[in-house]
Design a protein around this motif. Structure first.
Motif, PDB file in Angstrom:
ATOM      1  N   GLY A 185       1.001  -1.265  -0.131  1.00 31.68           N
ATOM      2  CA  GLY A 185       0.016   0.038  -0.061  1.00 31.68           C
ATOM      3  C   GLY A 185       0.825   1.189   0.195  1.00 31.68           C
ATOM      4  O   GLY A 185       0.125   2.510   0.368  1.00 31.68           O
ATOM      5  N   LYS A 221       3.583   1.435  -4.682  1.00 30.60           N
ATOM      6  CA  LYS A 221       4.603   0.770  -5.515  1.00 30.60           C
ATOM      7  C   LYS A 221       4.116   0.819  -6.968  1.00 30.60           C
ATOM      8  O   LYS A 221       4.908   0.978  -8.238  1.00 30.60           O
ATOM      9  N   THR A 222       2.866   0.022  -7.183  1.00 27.14           N
ATOM     10  CA  THR A 222       2.145  -0.271  -8.557  1.00 27.14           C
ATOM     11  C   THR A 222       1.673   1.121  -9.279  1.00 27.14           C
ATOM     12  O   THR A 222       2.326   1.371 -10.428  1.00 27.14           O
ATOM     13  N   VAL A 223       1.135   2.048  -8.530  1.00 30.72           N
ATOM     14  CA  VAL A 223       0.930   3.455  -9.108  1.00 30.72           C
ATOM     15  C   VAL A 223       2.281   4.060  -9.476  1.00 30.72           C
ATOM     16  O   VAL A 223       2.448   4.526 -10.762  1.00 30.72           O
ATOM     17  N   ASN A 250       6.655   8.673  -0.686  1.00 27.65           N
ATOM     18  CA  ASN A 250       5.427   9.069  -1.607  1.00 27.65           C
ATOM     19  C   ASN A 250       4.432   9.622  -0.322  1.00 27.65           C
ATOM     20  O   ASN A 250       4.478   9.418   0.800  1.00 27.65           O
ATOM     21  N   ASP A 295      -1.615  13.156  -3.583  1.00 31.40           N
ATOM     22  CA  ASP A 295      -2.631  13.690  -4.420  1.00 31.40           C
ATOM     23  C   ASP A 295      -3.495  12.424  -4.781  1.00 31.40           C
ATOM     24  O   ASP A 295      -3.308  11.447  -5.495  1.00 31.40           O
TER      25      ASP A 295
END
Ligand SMILES: Nc1ncnc2c1ncn2[C@@H]1O[C@H](COP(=O)(O)OP(=O)(O)O)[C@@H](O)[C@H]1O
Ligand SMILES: [Mg+2]
Length: 408
Positions: A161, A164-166, A324, A352
């Motif tokens: 969560g 990473k993927t984003v 992040n 964001d």
């Protein structure tokens, strides 16, 4: 005679020859007994003989400035106990000096006898030519593949969560859109990865099929990818969680090697466990992006993660620490986190929710539109910093600092 034929069988030049052909070749072999210290041939000399080692050991020397330096030894029970085979075909200059280290028995085939044999036996000649063409072709393919070596950027975090993927998806999209580079995005979250789905792509095949079909070359590799409209390719994670077991670290290394011959950048998304496959991905990476959110749990885990990176002996230049969700509600201040971790962040991305969740909810990357936002600017800085590429909107002074990270 049987002994000679057995050795001849191991020699690539004679690949594809039948037993009867090998028998004919063995008839032109001369046996020689050599005392210790005999120089069989010297580097740079024109080659006219081919040698098989029957007994003993020879040393191999290469020129090093004015003197010769021993690079290896060859013994009669080694797998490749022969040297100078190409002299039989092209009379090429020797690329090393060979000297006997013990008393040796060698078998010698000279070019004159060998040529005679080829003239008398066009079948053997034809078979040798076929073997040579094959060998030449595979060597030139190898050279082509080696010519390009894509950079590997792996995105990791010790906590799920953390984004990473984003991050990995936007990184791939940003490099593809704003630079001339070819990009592959690999979903290595093998059990529950949903990269293709998040990007709105329907993958027909995944890494599991790629492994199952034993893909070994660049052309076949491409058939297992799915293209994104932004100009990058995706290698999806398996359709079913149980298929994740099919992919081991040897597969990963082999597949990434093929990918490196096709792509300039390979971005790998992972899941948050230090297991064999992930560690192998981290090992082969040029850069590791460690992502974290600004809260206590993440700080504690990142502290441990950085220790593991040290244990794995990764140089600190290989690691980029990325904050992040900077300035999210209840976020710990960036400076305090840096003090706690005793390390500065290389990049940060602001909190964001709207733009980050575009990918999760609407299958859109930040680079699908040109709408300006702090998050997009943060990304451009980050991509520019990671790749050393000048991108519109990136800070030129930052580029100077990062030039050289990749040796460019
Ligand atoms: N900079 C950000 N600001 C706000 N939300 C973010 C940001 N980055 C990621 N998120 C959100 O965090 C959640 C987890 O992101 P994801 O990339 O799936 O994490 P991971 O792959 O590390 O498990 C998603 O809902 C995503 O929209
Ligand atoms: Mg993920």
């Amino acid at each position: 005679m049987v002994f000679i034929i057995e050795i001849l069988k191991k020699i690539p030049l004679f690949d594809g020859l039948e037993e009867t052909d090998l028998k004919k070749i063995s008839e032109v072999v001369k046996e020689r007994a050599l005392p210790t210290g005999t120089v069989l041939f010297k580097e740079g000399e024109k080659g006219d003989c081919f040698y098989l080692l029957k007994n003993g050991t020879v040393d191999v020397f290469k020129k090093d400035g004015d003197s010769d330096k021993k690079v290896t030894s060859i013994s009669h029970n080694d797998e490749s106990s022969f040297f100078g085979e190409m002299a039989l075909i092209e009379g090429a200059p020797r690329n090393a000096t060979i000297k006997t280290a013990t008393e040796c028995d060698v078998l010698e085939i000279d070019k004159v006898n060998f040529d005679m044999l080829l003239r008398l036996n066009s079948f053997i000649a034809l078979r040798i030519m076929t073997a040579l063409t094959k060998r030449f072709r595979s060597e030139s393919e190898g050279a082509k593949e080696e010519a390009k070596v894509g950079k590997i950027i792996t995105v990791f975090s010790p906590k799920g969560g953390s984004g990473k993927t984003v991050f990995a998806a936007n990184l791939a999209a940003g490099i593809a859109k704003h630079t001339e580079n070819k990009v592959l995005l690999v979903d290595l979250d093998l059990q529950f990865g949903d990269m293709a789905f998040m990007l709105g792509l329907k993958a027909k095949r995944t890494i599991a099929e790629m492994v199952d079909d034993n893909v070994e070359d660049a052309e076949s590799f491409k058939k297992y990818l799915v293209s994104h409209s932004m100009g990058f390719e995706v290698l999806a994670s398996p359709f079913k969680p149980e298929q994740s077991e099919m992919v081991n670290s040897n597969h990963l290394r082999r597949l990434i090697k093929i990918a490196q011959s096709i792509f300039d950048y390979i971005v790998i998304d992972t899941h948050s466990l230090f297991q064999d496959l992930t560690i192998n991905a981290l090992d082969i990476s040029d850069l590791i992006c460690l992502l974290m959110s600004p809260d206590m749990n993440h700080i504690k885990s990142m502290h441990m993660c950085l220790k593991v990176m040290e244990t794995l002996k990764y140089p600190s230049e290989k690691i980029r620490l990325i904050l992040n969700r900077e300035e999210s509600m209840y976020a710990k201040p960036k400076a305090d986190i840096e003090t706690a971790l005793k390390r500065k962040f290389d990049f940060s991305l602001h909190d964001d929710w709207k733009h980050a969740s575009d990918l999760v909810n609407d299958q859109k990357t930040v680079f699908d539109s040109n709408t300006p936002s702090q998050y997009r600017t943060d990304f451009i800085q980050c991509i520019s910093g990671l790749t050393g590429e000048k991108i519109e909107g990136s800070d030129p002074s930052l580029l100077k600092t990062i030039k050289g990270w990749f040796g460019n």
